[in-house]
Design an enzyme around this catalytic site. Structure first.
Site, mmCIF file in Angstrom:
data_model
loop_
_atom_site.group_PDB
_atom_site.id
_atom_site.type_symbol
_atom_site.label_atom_id
_atom_site.label_comp_id
_atom_site.label_asym_id
_atom_site.label_seq_id
_atom_site.Cartn_x
_atom_site.Cartn_y
_atom_site.Cartn_z
ATOM 1 N N ASP A 203 0.708 73.703 32.960
ATOM 2 C CA ASP A 203 1.752 72.931 33.648
ATOM 3 C C ASP A 203 1.059 71.622 34.036
ATOM 4 O O ASP A 203 0.043 71.268 33.417
ATOM 5 C CB ASP A 203 2.269 73.717 34.874
ATOM 6 C CG ASP A 203 3.585 73.158 35.427
ATOM 7 O OD1 ASP A 203 4.647 73.495 34.879
ATOM 8 O OD2 ASP A 203 3.550 72.384 36.403
ATOM 9 N N GLY B 155 6.639 59.537 33.799
ATOM 10 C CA GLY B 155 5.492 60.379 33.455
ATOM 11 C C GLY B 155 4.874 59.876 32.163
ATOM 12 O O GLY B 155 5.429 58.985 31.487
ATOM 13 N N PHE B 156 3.711 60.423 31.842
ATOM 14 C CA PHE B 156 3.085 60.097 30.544
ATOM 15 C C PHE B 156 2.267 61.276 30.048
ATOM 16 O O PHE B 156 1.398 61.148 29.198
ATOM 17 C CB PHE B 156 2.234 58.818 30.641
ATOM 18 C CG PHE B 156 0.967 58.970 31.450
ATOM 19 C CD1 PHE B 156 1.012 59.062 32.823
ATOM 20 C CD2 PHE B 156 -0.275 59.014 30.831
ATOM 21 C CE1 PHE B 156 -0.161 59.206 33.575
ATOM 22 C CE2 PHE B 156 -1.451 59.159 31.568
ATOM 23 C CZ PHE B 156 -1.380 59.251 32.950
ATOM 24 N N GLY B 157 2.577 62.466 30.593
ATOM 25 C CA GLY B 157 1.835 63.673 30.227
ATOM 26 C C GLY B 157 2.452 64.399 29.053
ATOM 27 O O GLY B 157 3.114 63.785 28.199
ATOM 28 N N VAL C 107 4.977 66.538 28.626
ATOM 29 C CA VAL C 107 6.427 66.553 28.400
ATOM 30 C C VAL C 107 6.883 65.185 27.893
ATOM 31 O O VAL C 107 7.608 65.086 26.888
ATOM 32 C CB VAL C 107 7.191 66.943 29.687
ATOM 33 C CG1 VAL C 107 8.684 67.003 29.420
ATOM 34 C CG2 VAL C 107 6.695 68.270 30.235
ATOM 35 N N LYS D 212 4.576 81.745 38.547
ATOM 36 C CA LYS D 212 3.956 80.416 38.531
ATOM 37 C C LYS D 212 2.678 80.500 39.354
ATOM 38 O O LYS D 212 2.617 81.247 40.328
ATOM 39 C CB LYS D 212 4.892 79.384 39.170
ATOM 40 C CG LYS D 212 4.562 77.959 38.828
ATOM 41 C CD LYS D 212 5.280 77.553 37.569
ATOM 42 C CE LYS D 212 5.010 76.150 37.126
ATOM 43 N NZ LYS D 212 5.982 75.735 36.107
ATOM 44 N N TRP E 152 5.209 62.912 26.371
ATOM 45 C CA TRP E 152 4.687 62.690 25.014
ATOM 46 C C TRP E 152 5.593 63.342 23.957
ATOM 47 O O TRP E 152 5.956 62.715 22.955
ATOM 48 C CB TRP E 152 3.252 63.228 24.949
ATOM 49 C CG TRP E 152 2.655 63.303 23.599
ATOM 50 C CD1 TRP E 152 2.212 62.259 22.837
ATOM 51 C CD2 TRP E 152 2.410 64.498 22.835
ATOM 52 N NE1 TRP E 152 1.709 62.730 21.656
ATOM 53 C CE2 TRP E 152 1.815 64.098 21.619
ATOM 54 C CE3 TRP E 152 2.634 65.853 23.064
ATOM 55 C CZ2 TRP E 152 1.455 65.018 20.631
ATOM 56 C CZ3 TRP E 152 2.263 66.771 22.099
ATOM 57 C CH2 TRP E 152 1.683 66.357 20.891
HETATM 58 N N1 GLU Z 1 4.931 75.159 32.766
HETATM 59 C C1 GLU Z 1 5.972 75.242 31.782
HETATM 60 C C2 GLU Z 1 7.315 75.415 32.477
HETATM 61 O O1 GLU Z 1 7.517 74.849 33.521
HETATM 62 C C3 GLU Z 1 5.668 76.268 30.702
HETATM 63 C C4 GLU Z 1 5.455 77.671 31.173
HETATM 64 C C5 GLU Z 1 4.947 78.619 30.089
HETATM 65 O O2 GLU Z 1 4.784 78.219 28.956
HETATM 66 O O3 GLU Z 1 4.749 79.782 30.462
HETATM 67 O O4 GLU Z 1 8.225 76.019 31.988
#
Ligand code: GLU
Length: 453
Positions: free
Chosen positions: A173, A244-246, A248, A133, A250
């Site tokens: 993310d 949220g409204f981003g 995920v 991450k 959506w």
């Molecule tokens: N940020 C997303 C997660 O929390 C996707 C990560 C990705 O596609 O590598 O899983």
């Protein structure tokens, strides 16, 4: 303070205690480690050789953390300084894989928590992906496109040397969507002279996958449908509260609505909106416009559609059958959990990563309602990133039908793996335990296969 006494296995308790003594300020990381360790105690009891191999000490230590200064110039020509990171957590199952978060809350500890969660999430997908991450303490709200571009270019100038299709594959993310991935990719290509699959979440016309934007929310909904089916129910007519409204939120709204459910709330940093008729049709398209507006607020939805707006409040007092927190970690606390329970909510599904606090989680568990942890329920996003990597390697673009069919299969398998692992350890129906156990065993066994590295 993390209470290590909740951990019944002596080995796990001692590893957690030493972690807590060494990095007491990394509270979110400690919270996620504790939650996993609690679940895997029965596995550790039955597999004492893990202690001799020091699997837990190795599991909680990122293989590598890169941190760097990100310098950029704003539109008034002033130099700005942010901190950027990439946590390369575990490569037992494949190259590091995980998103990039641009948000004021980002620091090394919060990224360690997210990368640790990603380890089990990626394992659950069954795809060959390790975990990572990254991100920066940069808040994209109210920044111009040019500022975002300059920031992304500067961030990538440092990061490019650490990533690659066989090394580490970042994605988006919170605060990082298609626009940012485009700027990041452009700079990566310019620095390395390579057009390859080093990032996922790319736009369709230059190597992205169909359904990647929808994948997390669709996967959450597919997981929920399996939970409902296991109890002889379905989504038809269910009232669903979403925060949220981003991206995920959506995807959840789109798929829940298509499957006959009714999403009645959305939220942002400014408060929540309550739309009792359900968010459907043009209202879903409006969610995208709101995001692109760059305001980081949901009030415009209430203004546009004449529904109620509740400033500085969270949506969990609104009576519902299903709650799906899709905003950020620790957004749903113990009192929210009690409100949900009092109002008859029977399903809580984590769309975001660890949005439910540990005390709220205890309250939901005590009430024995159906709970899905983010590392299982929201794995559809990274799963379709895995499919994007496959398409990039082969040079092919799959149809939406093929991606959707594969996503459905993966979500069904994750659901069943969690349910079966929970059954095996006499915690039937406890998806949180099941997800941790199933993910942990896969990673631990791969680590053992590869020796002491
Ligand atoms: N940020 C997303 C997660 O929390 C996707 C990560 C990705 O596609 O590598 O899983």
């Amino acid at each position: 303070m993390i209470n290590a006494t909740a951990i019944s296995n002596r080995y796990a308790a001692s590893v957690l205690a030493s972690l807590e003594a060494r990095i007491p300020w990394e509270t979110e990381f400690l919270q996620s480690v504790k939650e996993v360790f609690e679940s895997i105690c029965p596995v550790l009891d039955q597999t004492p050789q893990y202690e001799g191999l020091r699997i837990l000490e190795r599991l909680v230590e990122p293989e590598r953390v890169v941190s760097f200064r990100v310098l950029w110039t704003d539109d008034r020509n002033k130099i700005q300084v942010n901190r950027g990171y990439r946590v390369q957590f575990n490569s037992a199952l494949g190259p590091y894989k995980g998103g990039t978060r641009f948000h004021a809350s980002v620091n090394e500890g919060s990224l360690k928590f997210l990368a640790f969660e990603q380890t089990f999430k990626n394992a659950l997908t069954g795809l060959p992906m390790g975990s990572g991450k990254g991100g920066a303490d940069f808040a994209p709200a109210a920044k111009s496109d040019d500022e975002i571009m300059r920031f992304c270019q500067s961030y990538m100038t440092e990061l490019a040397q650490y990533i690659g299709p066989e090394t580490d594959i970042p994605a988006g993310d919170v605060g990082v969507g298609g626009r940012e991935i485009g700027f990041l990719f452009g700079q990566y290509k310019r620095l390395t002279h390579r057009f390859n699959g080093s990032l996922t979440g790319k736009n369709l016309s230059w190597g992205g996958s169909r359904l990647r934007p929808e994948a997390t929310g669709y996967g959450v909904t597919y997981f929920l449908e399996h939970m409902l089916a296991a109890r002889g129910e379905d989504l038809e007519g269910k009232r669903v509260c979403v925060s949220g409204f981003g991206n995920v939120a959506w995807g959840v709204v789109k798929k829940v609505t298509e499957r006959g459910g009714r999403v009645i709330t959305l939220s942002g940093p400014d408060g929540y909106v309550h739309d009792p008729d359900g968010i459907c049709g043009d209202k879903i398209a409006f969610m995208l416009r709101m995001r692109r507006g760059g305001l980081d607020a949901v009030k415009p939805y209430a203004d546009e559609f004449g529904v109620s707006f509740h400033a500085n409040q969270r949506p969990w007092r609104v009576p519902c059958d299903v709650a799906i927190p899709c905003a950020i970690q620790n957004e749903l606390d113990e009192s929210d959990a009690h409100h949900l329970l009092e109002n008859g909510c029977r399903y809580v599904v984590e769309g975001a990563n660890m949005p439910v606090t540990d005390r709220a989680f205890d309250a939901l568990r005590t009430a024995k309602i159906a709970f899905a942890p983010g590392k299982a329920a929201n794995a559809g996003g990274v799963a379709v990133s895995g499919l994007e990597m496959t398409q990039n390697r082969t040079g092919l673009a799959w149809t939406a039908e093929r991606v959707d069919e594969t996503l459905r299969r993966i979500m069904r398998e994750i659901h069943d793996a969690c349910a079966n692992a929970a059954d095996r350890y006499s915690t039937a129906g406890d998806y949180a335990t099941g997800a941790n156990v199933a993910g942990f065993v896969r990673v631990a066994e791969a680590m053992i296969d590869q020796g002491a590295v």
